[in-house]
Write a protein that holds these residues in place. Structure first.
Motif, PDB file in Angstrom:
ATOM      1  N   ILE A   5     -16.000   8.770 -37.654  1.00 39.30           N
ATOM      2  CA  ILE A   5     -14.963   8.962 -37.032  1.00 39.30           C
ATOM      3  C   ILE A   5     -14.308   8.217 -35.809  1.00 39.30           C
ATOM      4  N   VAL A   6     -13.499   6.732 -36.293  1.00 44.99           N
ATOM      5  CA  VAL A   6     -13.537   5.786 -35.238  1.00 44.99           C
ATOM      6  C   VAL A   6     -12.674   4.728 -35.244  1.00 44.99           C
ATOM      7  N   THR A   7     -11.803   5.226 -33.990  1.00 42.33           N
ATOM      8  CA  THR A   7     -10.314   4.481 -34.282  1.00 42.33           C
ATOM      9  C   THR A   7     -10.806   3.181 -33.391  1.00 42.33           C
ATOM     10  N   PRO A   8      -9.440   2.436 -33.251  1.00 39.74           N
ATOM     11  CA  PRO A   8     -10.113   0.528 -32.472  1.00 39.74           C
ATOM     12  C   PRO A   8     -10.897   0.220 -31.146  1.00 39.74           C
ATOM     13  N   LEU A  40     -12.079   6.759 -51.522  1.00 38.35           N
ATOM     14  CA  LEU A  40     -10.972   5.826 -51.244  1.00 38.35           C
ATOM     15  C   LEU A  40      -9.716   6.171 -51.217  1.00 38.35           C
ATOM     16  N   THR A  41      -9.210   6.856 -49.383  1.00 37.07           N
ATOM     17  CA  THR A  41      -8.277   7.685 -49.823  1.00 37.07           C
ATOM     18  C   THR A  41      -7.403   7.421 -48.247  1.00 37.07           C
ATOM     19  N   ASN A  42      -6.020   7.486 -48.298  1.00 37.23           N
ATOM     20  CA  ASN A  42      -5.135   7.108 -46.993  1.00 37.23           C
ATOM     21  C   ASN A  42      -4.903   9.055 -46.200  1.00 37.23           C
ATOM     22  N   LEU A  67      -9.749   7.270 -44.923  1.00 35.78           N
ATOM     23  CA  LEU A  67     -11.054   7.812 -45.220  1.00 35.78           C
ATOM     24  C   LEU A  67     -12.016   7.259 -46.672  1.00 35.78           C
ATOM     25  N   SER A  68     -13.250   6.689 -46.001  1.00 36.73           N
ATOM     26  CA  SER A  68     -13.821   6.444 -47.553  1.00 36.73           C
ATOM     27  C   SER A  68     -15.507   7.018 -47.608  1.00 36.73           C
ATOM     28  N   ARG A  73     -23.207   9.884 -49.572  1.00 37.14           N
ATOM     29  CA  ARG A  73     -23.890  10.748 -48.070  1.00 37.14           C
ATOM     30  C   ARG A  73     -23.006  10.423 -46.749  1.00 37.14           C
ATOM     31  N   ASP A  74     -21.955   8.906 -47.531  1.00 36.43           N
ATOM     32  CA  ASP A  74     -21.322   8.615 -45.692  1.00 36.43           C
ATOM     33  C   ASP A  74     -20.005   8.789 -45.670  1.00 36.43           C
ATOM     34  N   ILE A  75     -19.617   9.491 -44.583  1.00 36.94           N
ATOM     35  CA  ILE A  75     -18.176   8.800 -44.872  1.00 36.94           C
ATOM     36  C   ILE A  75     -17.438   8.679 -44.109  1.00 36.94           C
TER      37      ILE A  75
END
Length: 140
Positions: A5-8, A40-42, A67-68, A73-75
């Protein structure tokens, strides 16, 4: 699975060993297990959760985001703002209400800014007419 989970400005969560993940988009709540199809979804303003291999559960409030799921195996979640926590009640009541209030404020500011831009354009178009008249035309 691996969850990021990343932010700018920073990486909020970077964990391996996730057994199950839950999120929420416009269509409702959904779950992701290992070997999930690419996806892939918003995300909506919501609290996402995941279960680790040792059976513990973690939570993170997200202010919308993308979210992808890749290769089953990679979220990955890219969001403007995220707040991790262990207390679901606090995240749900305090953090999410703050996110929603910020969205409402941004909406109001956007409408006001757009209104100012349109008024400025109308003023410019009125001044650029060769005869200086108002009325008629596309922007009146």
């Amino acid at each position: 699975m691996r969850l990021r989970i990343v932010t700018p400005l920073s990486v909020i969560v970077d964990e391996d060993g996730v057994l199950a993940f839950r999120g929420e988009d416009a269509s409702g709540s959904f779950g992701i297990l290992p070997r999930h199809a690419d996806f892939l979804t918003n995300l909506a303003i919501s609290v996402v959760s995941w279960e680790r291999g040792d059976g513990t559960r973690s939570y993170c409030a997200v202010r919308r985001g993308v979210l992808s799921v890749t290769a089953g195996r990679d979220i990955a979640i890219a969001t403007r703002e995220a707040v991790p926590g262990d207390d679901l009640t606090t995240l749900d009541e305090t953090v999410l209400s703050g996110f929603r209030a910020a969205i409402d404020t941004e909406r109001t500011e956007y409408v006001e800014s757009t209104r100012l831009h349109l008024n400025a354009i109308r003023q410019l178009v009125g001044r650029l007419r060769p005869d200086g008249r108002r009325g008629g035309g596309l922007f009146s």
